[in-house]
Design an enzyme around this catalytic site. Structure first.
Site, PDB file in Angstrom:
ATOM      1  N   LYS A 201       0.821  -1.212   0.000  1.00 32.94           N
ATOM      2  CA  LYS A 201       0.000   0.000   0.000  1.00 32.94           C
ATOM      3  C   LYS A 201       0.858   1.267   0.000  1.00 32.94           C
ATOM      4  CE  LYS A 201      -3.757  -2.386   2.370  1.00 32.94           C
ATOM      5  NZ  LYS A 201      -4.238  -2.825   3.685  1.00 32.94           N
ATOM      6  N   GLY A 298     -12.312  -5.230   5.564  1.00 33.79           N
ATOM      7  CA  GLY A 298     -13.646  -5.814   5.751  1.00 33.79           C
ATOM      8  C   GLY A 298     -14.428  -5.704   4.459  1.00 33.79           C
TER       9      GLY A 298
HETATM   10  P1  NDP Z   1     -11.288 -13.964  -0.365  1.00 31.00           P
HETATM   11  O1  NDP Z   1     -10.221 -15.003  -0.219  1.00 31.00           O
HETATM   12  O2  NDP Z   1     -12.350 -13.902   0.677  1.00 31.00           O
HETATM   13  O3  NDP Z   1     -12.013 -14.136  -1.775  1.00 31.00           O
HETATM   14  C1  NDP Z   1     -11.337 -14.420  -2.971  1.00 31.00           C
HETATM   15  C2  NDP Z   1     -12.214 -15.350  -3.786  1.00 31.00           C
HETATM   16  O4  NDP Z   1     -11.620 -15.534  -5.054  1.00 31.00           O
HETATM   17  C3  NDP Z   1     -12.348 -16.740  -3.141  1.00 31.00           C
HETATM   18  O5  NDP Z   1     -13.656 -17.214  -3.255  1.00 31.00           O
HETATM   19  C4  NDP Z   1     -11.359 -17.555  -3.953  1.00 31.00           C
HETATM   20  O6  NDP Z   1     -11.674 -18.927  -3.973  1.00 31.00           O
HETATM   21  C5  NDP Z   1     -11.505 -16.933  -5.317  1.00 31.00           C
HETATM   22  N1  NDP Z   1     -10.335 -17.138  -6.135  1.00 31.00           N
HETATM   23  C6  NDP Z   1      -9.054 -16.888  -5.810  1.00 31.00           C
HETATM   24  N2  NDP Z   1      -8.228 -17.207  -6.827  1.00 31.00           N
HETATM   25  C7  NDP Z   1      -9.010 -17.689  -7.816  1.00 31.00           C
HETATM   26  C8  NDP Z   1      -8.759 -18.185  -9.120  1.00 31.00           C
HETATM   27  N3  NDP Z   1      -7.519 -18.243  -9.580  1.00 31.00           N
HETATM   28  N4  NDP Z   1      -9.803 -18.596  -9.866  1.00 31.00           N
HETATM   29  C9  NDP Z   1     -11.074 -18.534  -9.384  1.00 31.00           C
HETATM   30  N5  NDP Z   1     -11.380 -18.076  -8.178  1.00 31.00           N
HETATM   31  C10 NDP Z   1     -10.358 -17.652  -7.382  1.00 31.00           C
HETATM   32  O7  NDP Z   1     -10.542 -12.568  -0.501  1.00 31.00           O
HETATM   33  P2  NDP Z   1     -11.135 -11.125  -0.202  1.00 31.00           P
HETATM   34  O8  NDP Z   1     -12.492 -11.008  -0.768  1.00 31.00           O
HETATM   35  O9  NDP Z   1     -10.911 -10.781   1.207  1.00 31.00           O
HETATM   36  O10 NDP Z   1     -10.102 -10.214  -1.021  1.00 31.00           O
HETATM   37  C11 NDP Z   1     -10.185 -10.099  -2.427  1.00 31.00           C
HETATM   38  C12 NDP Z   1      -9.187  -9.055  -2.899  1.00 31.00           C
HETATM   39  O11 NDP Z   1      -9.482  -7.814  -2.270  1.00 31.00           O
HETATM   40  C13 NDP Z   1      -7.733  -9.352  -2.541  1.00 31.00           C
HETATM   41  O12 NDP Z   1      -6.899  -8.847  -3.546  1.00 31.00           O
HETATM   42  C14 NDP Z   1      -7.525  -8.561  -1.257  1.00 31.00           C
HETATM   43  O13 NDP Z   1      -6.172  -8.219  -1.033  1.00 31.00           O
HETATM   44  C15 NDP Z   1      -8.336  -7.328  -1.579  1.00 31.00           C
HETATM   45  N6  NDP Z   1      -8.780  -6.587  -0.429  1.00 31.00           N
HETATM   46  C16 NDP Z   1      -9.430  -7.232   0.593  1.00 31.00           C
HETATM   47  C17 NDP Z   1      -9.861  -6.516   1.685  1.00 31.00           C
HETATM   48  C18 NDP Z   1     -10.549  -7.153   2.833  1.00 31.00           C
HETATM   49  O14 NDP Z   1     -10.768  -6.464   3.837  1.00 31.00           O
HETATM   50  N7  NDP Z   1     -10.922  -8.422   2.766  1.00 31.00           N
HETATM   51  C19 NDP Z   1      -9.626  -5.069   1.766  1.00 31.00           C
HETATM   52  C20 NDP Z   1      -8.968  -4.481   0.620  1.00 31.00           C
HETATM   53  C21 NDP Z   1      -8.565  -5.241  -0.431  1.00 31.00           C
HETATM   54  P3  NDP Z   1     -11.163 -19.893  -2.778  1.00 31.00           P
HETATM   55  O15 NDP Z   1     -12.107 -19.623  -1.628  1.00 31.00           O
HETATM   56  O16 NDP Z   1     -11.267 -21.245  -3.355  1.00 31.00           O
HETATM   57  O17 NDP Z   1      -9.748 -19.486  -2.465  1.00 31.00           O
HETATM   58  N1  HSE Z   2      -5.784  -7.415   4.974  1.00 29.83           N
HETATM   59  C1  HSE Z   2      -5.907  -6.029   4.721  1.00 29.83           C
HETATM   60  C2  HSE Z   2      -5.860  -5.265   6.025  1.00 29.83           C
HETATM   61  C3  HSE Z   2      -7.201  -5.754   4.011  1.00 29.83           C
HETATM   62  O1  HSE Z   2      -6.018  -5.900   7.082  1.00 29.83           O
HETATM   63  O2  HSE Z   2      -5.636  -4.061   6.016  1.00 29.83           O
HETATM   64  C4  HSE Z   2      -7.355  -4.327   3.583  1.00 29.83           C
HETATM   65  O3  HSE Z   2      -6.465  -4.002   2.560  1.00 29.83           O
END
Ligand code: NDP
Ligand code: HSE
Length: 432
Positions: A201, A298
């Protein structure tokens, strides 16, 4: 009617769908053309609750190749597959939105140029500080200013863990498990804990404001894995709390880019940033210091930032505004040196385990004095018994990292000192 493809239906993907449903009327009133979510791709979609009226696929590469899809939203995480997916999408003239900080920190410059070349929208607001519109603020509202520095609490998981350890006496592992349950941590939380997520970041912000190419490679990265409850309680005793921060600033022809734990004085506003909250202090040459504060992680917070990009993407699509040309102009063109962490000065917190033997304190202070380091505060507790080790904790004056490292090596070699000396920088800001 614009068609949206969502890649990744995890924490953020699912929150995005419910956000789009809940705020449909509001969103519609802000856009120039209607849209529909036409396809969701996720390898484990069959294990998840999903809307039956939206088509699904397990293969994310179905989205860039679909002639139906106009806007691709990447919410999977990882680098290689998102890189392939996004480059293919841009080349196929699709607008792209991503929350993926690892990808932007590694390949941002290249993707920005590709998006500009193909005249498609590229949004990544959710990649830094969750719901806080920091990218929009820096590239739009503050783009006419000289940004002197940014200091931010930019990893919600670290802040949550440190706060839970400090305020609720939770053990590190229990606090981390809570952060995972609440959807704050990355799929692999190692990146939260070891500082890499915050490094992604801060390097995104450094590259946006200083136009420096790939600052990630030279970013100093330290996580919170060595912070103990004892450090937290000693810091409290001295009037501080421990936070994990990202810092970037510019001095002459050199920029700093680093993430590490710091002691923050209780009168500093950053000490009030608790739980999963993030805060970004931005100092400009004209506006002084502004602080952006909000939910840093989140599903809902992140989805909100994704939706703000979606609205921009839809309006971009019908108006082809100048946004990309402006915000990506000169990306990666500046060649500042990145200051080595050891050349950076700050006060330091030192925790030393020593035998409670007369003269040991004098030996330690002599070593520090030889490096011109003075002690601003010191605390030590009674040993439990005559043989036991006591932690000696001190805060030094402003000193560079090299002098501290040299002193630590000498202190660790003293006969009555055991184990490693733990050093944490103390945050130096104007207010405290
Ligand atoms: P999750 O792991 O909850 O969700 C990702 C989803 O994508 C899962 O269902 C996963 O499947 C699927 N997936 C991953 N790789 C593949 C692939 N190659 N083909 C098909 N499906 C795939 O992650 P988040 O929703 O928490 O995060 C998503 C993105 O957002 C990330 O880049 C994260 O860094 C970013 N982010 C997240 C934040 C947060 O607070 N959660 C905040 C800011 C950014 P499976 O369950 O099988 O792994
Ligand atoms: N895992 C990251 C955090 C999600 O805890 O800040 C938000 O980018």
């Amino acid at each position: 009617m614009l068609k949206i493809g969502i890649c990744g239906y995890g924490t953020v993907g699912q929150s995005l769908i419910s956000h789009l449903e809940m705020h449909n009327d509001k969103i519609m009133s802000n856009i120039s053309e209607e849209f529909v979510v036409a396809l969701i791709a996720d390898r484990s979609i069959d294990k998840k609750d999903h809307r039956k009226d939206i088509a699904i696929t397990k293969d994310v590469m179905d989205i860039p190749s679909s002639s139906e899809i106009d806007i691709v939203i990447e919410l999977m995480g990882g680098i290689d597959i998102p890189y392939k997916l996004i480059t293919a999408s841009i080349k196929n003239k699709k607008h792209v939105i991503t929350a993926n900080k690892a990808l932007i920190a590694e390949h941002g410059d290249e993707l920005f140029q590709l998006a500009e070349k193909h005249n498609v929208y590229f949004g990544f607001e959710a990649s830094v500080a969750g719901a806080i519109p920091v990218i929009q603020t820096l590239t739009n509202n503050m783009s006419n200013e000289d940004i002197l520095s940014i200091t931010g609490i930019i990893n919600g998981t670290c802040n949550y863990i440190l706060d839970q350890m400090s305020s609720h006496d939770l053990e590190f592992t229990d606090a981390l498990n809570e952060a995972k349950k609440l959807g704050y941590a990355e799929a692999d939380p190692t990146f939260d804990i070891n500082g890499m997520d915050a490094a992604h970041k801060i390097s995104i912000l450094a590259s946006l404001i200083y136009k420096v190419k790939s600052p990630l490679k030279s970013t100093y990265v330290e996580g919170i894995e060595n912070i103990t409850s004892m450090d937290i309680s000693f810091a409290k005793e001295l009037g501080y709390c421990i936070k994990h921060v990202g810092i970037t600033n510019k001095q002459n022809n050199s920029i700093q880019c680093r993430v590490h734990p710091v002691l923050v004085h209780k009168d500093n506003i950053l000490s009030q940033v608790l739980g999963v909250m993030n805060a970004v202090l931005i100092t400009g040459d004209k506006f002084g210091t502004s602080m952006l504060y909000g939910h840093g992680a989140g599903g809902d917070a992140t989805a909100s930032a994704v939706v703000s990009n979606l609205v921009e993407a839809i309006n971009f699509s019908s108006n082809k505004d100048l946004r990309n040309k402006i915000i990506f102009k000169n990306s990666g063109s500046c060649s500042f040196d990145i200051t080595k962490n050891n050349d950076i000065s700050s006060p330091f917190y030192l925790r030393i385990y020593a035998r409670d033997i007369s003269g040991v304190m004098a030996e330690i202070t002599n070593i520090l004095a030889n490096q011109n380091i003075s002690i601003e505060a010191v605390t030590q507790h009674e040993p439990a018994d005559l043989d036991s080790l006591i932690p000696i904790v001190m805060i030094t004056n402003n000193v560079d990292g090299l002098s501290i490292d040299k002193s630590i090596t000498k202190i660790e070699s003293l006969a009555h000192v055991e184990g490693k000396v733990h050093a944490i920088r103390v945050l130096k800001t104007d207010d405290k």
